[in-house]
Design a protein around this motif. Structure first.
Motif, PDB file in Angstrom:
ATOM      1  N   GLY A 221      15.274 -47.000 -25.110  1.00 36.63           N
ATOM      2  CA  GLY A 221      16.145 -46.196 -24.333  1.00 36.63           C
ATOM      3  C   GLY A 221      15.553 -45.670 -23.084  1.00 36.63           C
ATOM      4  N   SER A 222      16.035 -44.948 -22.178  1.00 33.65           N
ATOM      5  CA  SER A 222      15.440 -44.224 -21.241  1.00 33.65           C
ATOM      6  C   SER A 222      16.025 -42.732 -21.052  1.00 33.65           C
ATOM      7  CB  SER A 222      15.848 -44.906 -19.768  1.00 33.65           C
ATOM      8  OG  SER A 222      15.063 -46.243 -19.861  1.00 33.65           O
ATOM      9  N   LEU A 223      15.280 -41.924 -20.521  1.00 35.60           N
ATOM     10  CA  LEU A 223      15.883 -40.576 -20.185  1.00 35.60           C
ATOM     11  C   LEU A 223      15.065 -40.250 -18.916  1.00 35.60           C
ATOM     12  CD1 LEU A 223      15.855 -38.474 -23.418  1.00 35.60           C
ATOM     13  CD2 LEU A 223      17.825 -39.183 -22.080  1.00 35.60           C
ATOM     14  N   ARG A 224      15.555 -39.050 -18.127  1.00 39.02           N
ATOM     15  CA  ARG A 224      14.842 -38.707 -17.062  1.00 39.02           C
ATOM     16  C   ARG A 224      15.000 -37.244 -17.326  1.00 39.02           C
ATOM     17  NH1 ARG A 224      16.268 -38.921 -10.730  1.00 39.02           N
ATOM     18  NH2 ARG A 224      17.971 -37.553 -11.085  1.00 39.02           N
ATOM     19  N   LEU A 225      13.735 -36.517 -17.361  1.00 41.04           N
ATOM     20  CA  LEU A 225      13.481 -34.964 -17.335  1.00 41.04           C
ATOM     21  C   LEU A 225      13.385 -34.579 -15.821  1.00 41.04           C
ATOM     22  CD1 LEU A 225      11.199 -34.841 -20.309  1.00 41.04           C
ATOM     23  CD2 LEU A 225      13.684 -35.156 -20.303  1.00 41.04           C
ATOM     24  N   SER A 226      13.984 -33.478 -15.980  1.00 40.36           N
ATOM     25  CA  SER A 226      13.941 -32.617 -14.441  1.00 40.36           C
ATOM     26  C   SER A 226      13.365 -31.232 -14.739  1.00 40.36           C
ATOM     27  CB  SER A 226      15.242 -32.584 -13.738  1.00 40.36           C
ATOM     28  OG  SER A 226      16.000 -33.540 -13.544  1.00 40.36           O
ATOM     29  N   CYS A 227      12.386 -30.935 -13.586  1.00 41.94           N
ATOM     30  CA  CYS A 227      11.842 -29.475 -13.745  1.00 41.94           C
ATOM     31  C   CYS A 227      12.237 -28.941 -12.453  1.00 41.94           C
ATOM     32  CB  CYS A 227      10.364 -29.725 -13.854  1.00 41.94           C
ATOM     33  SG  CYS A 227       9.607 -28.177 -13.866  1.00 41.94           S
ATOM     34  N   ALA A 228      13.045 -28.036 -12.526  1.00 41.40           N
ATOM     35  CA  ALA A 228      13.377 -27.179 -11.283  1.00 41.40           C
ATOM     36  C   ALA A 228      12.623 -25.888 -11.351  1.00 41.40           C
ATOM     37  CB  ALA A 228      14.988 -27.029 -11.059  1.00 41.40           C
ATOM     38  N   ALA A 229      12.515 -25.130 -10.277  1.00 45.96           N
ATOM     39  CA  ALA A 229      11.892 -23.819  -9.967  1.00 45.96           C
ATOM     40  C   ALA A 229      12.772 -23.008  -8.880  1.00 45.96           C
ATOM     41  CB  ALA A 229      10.543 -23.796  -9.582  1.00 45.96           C
ATOM     42  N   PRO A 230      14.055 -22.264  -9.485  1.00 47.75           N
ATOM     43  CA  PRO A 230      14.712 -21.411  -8.313  1.00 47.75           C
ATOM     44  C   PRO A 230      13.974 -20.386  -8.023  1.00 47.75           C
ATOM     45  CG  PRO A 230      15.770 -22.017 -10.441  1.00 47.75           C
ATOM     46  CD  PRO A 230      14.585 -22.383 -10.886  1.00 47.75           C
ATOM     47  N   GLY A 231      13.600 -20.336  -6.566  1.00 47.35           N
ATOM     48  CA  GLY A 231      12.994 -19.183  -5.926  1.00 47.35           C
ATOM     49  C   GLY A 231      11.408 -19.677  -5.764  1.00 47.35           C
ATOM     50  N   PHE A 232      10.867 -20.662  -6.221  1.00 47.89           N
ATOM     51  CA  PHE A 232       9.643 -20.857  -6.280  1.00 47.89           C
ATOM     52  C   PHE A 232       9.318 -22.410  -5.500  1.00 47.89           C
ATOM     53  CE2 PHE A 232       5.175 -20.631  -7.428  1.00 47.89           C
ATOM     54  CZ  PHE A 232       4.929 -21.871  -8.258  1.00 47.89           C
ATOM     55  N   THR A 233       8.600 -22.499  -4.803  1.00 41.55           N
ATOM     56  CA  THR A 233       8.287 -24.074  -4.155  1.00 41.55           C
ATOM     57  C   THR A 233       7.429 -24.768  -4.811  1.00 41.55           C
ATOM     58  OG1 THR A 233       8.757 -22.866  -1.876  1.00 41.55           O
ATOM     59  CG2 THR A 233       7.712 -24.887  -1.908  1.00 41.55           C
ATOM     60  N   LEU A 234       7.910 -25.889  -5.437  1.00 44.73           N
ATOM     61  CA  LEU A 234       6.854 -26.549  -6.469  1.00 44.73           C
ATOM     62  C   LEU A 234       6.104 -27.477  -5.343  1.00 44.73           C
ATOM     63  CD1 LEU A 234       9.387 -27.800  -9.329  1.00 44.73           C
ATOM     64  CD2 LEU A 234       7.658 -26.159  -9.237  1.00 44.73           C
ATOM     65  N   ASN A 235       6.525 -27.565  -4.286  1.00 40.68           N
ATOM     66  CA  ASN A 235       5.958 -28.487  -3.137  1.00 40.68           C
ATOM     67  C   ASN A 235       4.410 -28.507  -3.112  1.00 40.68           C
ATOM     68  OD1 ASN A 235       8.647 -28.999  -2.783  1.00 40.68           O
ATOM     69  ND2 ASN A 235       8.684 -29.160  -0.873  1.00 40.68           N
ATOM     70  N   TYR A 236       3.975 -27.103  -3.398  1.00 41.53           N
ATOM     71  CA  TYR A 236       2.588 -26.791  -3.088  1.00 41.53           C
ATOM     72  C   TYR A 236       1.819 -26.476  -4.320  1.00 41.53           C
ATOM     73  CZ  TYR A 236       4.856 -25.589   1.483  1.00 41.53           C
ATOM     74  OH  TYR A 236       5.489 -25.712   2.470  1.00 41.53           O
ATOM     75  N   ASN A 237       2.296 -27.224  -5.406  1.00 44.53           N
ATOM     76  CA  ASN A 237       1.480 -27.054  -6.761  1.00 44.53           C
ATOM     77  C   ASN A 237       1.260 -28.312  -7.187  1.00 44.53           C
ATOM     78  OD1 ASN A 237       1.576 -23.641  -7.393  1.00 44.53           O
ATOM     79  ND2 ASN A 237       3.512 -24.300  -6.323  1.00 44.53           N
ATOM     80  N   ALA A 238       0.458 -28.262  -8.207  1.00 45.67           N
ATOM     81  CA  ALA A 238       0.369 -29.438  -9.116  1.00 45.67           C
ATOM     82  C   ALA A 238       1.320 -29.250 -10.276  1.00 45.67           C
ATOM     83  CB  ALA A 238      -1.117 -29.455  -9.631  1.00 45.67           C
ATOM     84  N   ILE A 239       1.961 -30.159 -10.656  1.00 42.47           N
ATOM     85  CA  ILE A 239       3.071 -30.015 -11.676  1.00 42.47           C
ATOM     86  C   ILE A 239       2.898 -31.015 -12.761  1.00 42.47           C
ATOM     87  CG2 ILE A 239       5.750 -30.143 -12.118  1.00 42.47           C
ATOM     88  CD1 ILE A 239       4.733 -28.153 -10.117  1.00 42.47           C
ATOM     89  N   GLY A 240       2.897 -30.558 -14.028  1.00 46.25           N
ATOM     90  CA  GLY A 240       2.565 -31.502 -15.179  1.00 46.25           C
ATOM     91  C   GLY A 240       3.719 -31.435 -16.025  1.00 46.25           C
TER      92      GLY A 240
ATOM     93  N   SER B 254      -0.224 -34.092  -8.261  1.00 45.83           N
ATOM     94  CA  SER B 254      -0.530 -33.090  -7.013  1.00 45.83           C
ATOM     95  C   SER B 254       0.311 -33.534  -6.171  1.00 45.83           C
ATOM     96  CB  SER B 254      -2.069 -33.659  -6.718  1.00 45.83           C
ATOM     97  OG  SER B 254      -2.500 -32.563  -5.840  1.00 45.83           O
ATOM     98  N   ASN B 255       0.827 -32.222  -5.492  1.00 46.37           N
ATOM     99  CA  ASN B 255       1.622 -32.265  -4.264  1.00 46.37           C
ATOM    100  C   ASN B 255       0.524 -32.121  -3.221  1.00 46.37           C
ATOM    101  OD1 ASN B 255       4.450 -32.885  -5.192  1.00 46.37           O
ATOM    102  ND2 ASN B 255       4.460 -30.759  -6.093  1.00 46.37           N
ATOM    103  N   ASN B 256      -0.646 -31.825  -3.333  1.00 46.06           N
ATOM    104  CA  ASN B 256      -1.788 -31.697  -2.405  1.00 46.06           C
ATOM    105  C   ASN B 256      -2.143 -33.084  -1.943  1.00 46.06           C
ATOM    106  OD1 ASN B 256      -3.540 -30.490  -0.939  1.00 46.06           O
ATOM    107  ND2 ASN B 256      -5.096 -31.023  -2.151  1.00 46.06           N
ATOM    108  N   ASP B 257      -2.495 -34.143  -2.769  1.00 45.43           N
ATOM    109  CA  ASP B 257      -2.937 -35.322  -2.279  1.00 45.43           C
ATOM    110  C   ASP B 257      -1.927 -36.638  -2.945  1.00 45.43           C
ATOM    111  OD1 ASP B 257      -5.812 -35.431  -4.656  1.00 45.43           O
ATOM    112  OD2 ASP B 257      -3.749 -35.469  -4.869  1.00 45.43           O
TER     113      ASP B 257
END
Length: 127
Positions: free
Chosen positions: A16-35, A52-55
């Motif tokens: 089967g399949s699942l989709r996990l989500s990671c949210a960060a209220p009040g913090f911009t994920l766009n400028y970080n590396a996320i793992g 990497s949201n950098n490259d």
């Protein structure tokens, strides 16, 4: 204080399949590396996938290559982990984490480098 919130875990049958989500209220994920990391019972935590949201570079552990996909939705400030063809050995608590944007994604995942961690979401793969 940065808070990362995971969601989307649950019980799924093998294949089967699942989709996990990671949210960060009040913090911009766009400028970080996320793992995404996971820890199975009795095992050490391991890096699953990092982006990497950098490259836009990505890293995947060998055990999930071809099955998992990490992605970012900047409009929703959310990072996803799409997990397909799930196996019982994928059972674990999955955590998302954020790190300095200049950290290489392989280093982030392999060395588990992260400034911020979420509380985790349980994924159970069982028939």
């Amino acid at each position: 204080q940065v808070q990362l919130v995971e969601s989307g875990g649950g019980l799924v049958q093998p294949g089967g399949s699942l989709r996990l989500s990671c949210a960060a209220p009040g913090f911009t994920l766009n400028y970080n590396a996320i793992g995404w990391f996971r820890q199975a019972p009795g095992k050490e935590r391991e890096g699953v996938s990092c982006i990497s949201n950098n490259d836009d570079s990505t890293y995947y552990a060998d055990s999930v290559k071809g099955r998992f996909t990490i992605s970012t939705d900047n409009t929703k400030n959310t990072v996803y982990l799409q997990m397909n063809s799930l196996k019982p050995e994928d059972t674990a608590i999955y955590y998302c984490a954020a790190e300095d944007p200049l950290t290489p994604v392989e280093a982030m995942c392999v060395r588990q480098l992260a400034a911020y961690w979420g509380q985790g979401t349980q994924v159970t793969v069982s028939s």
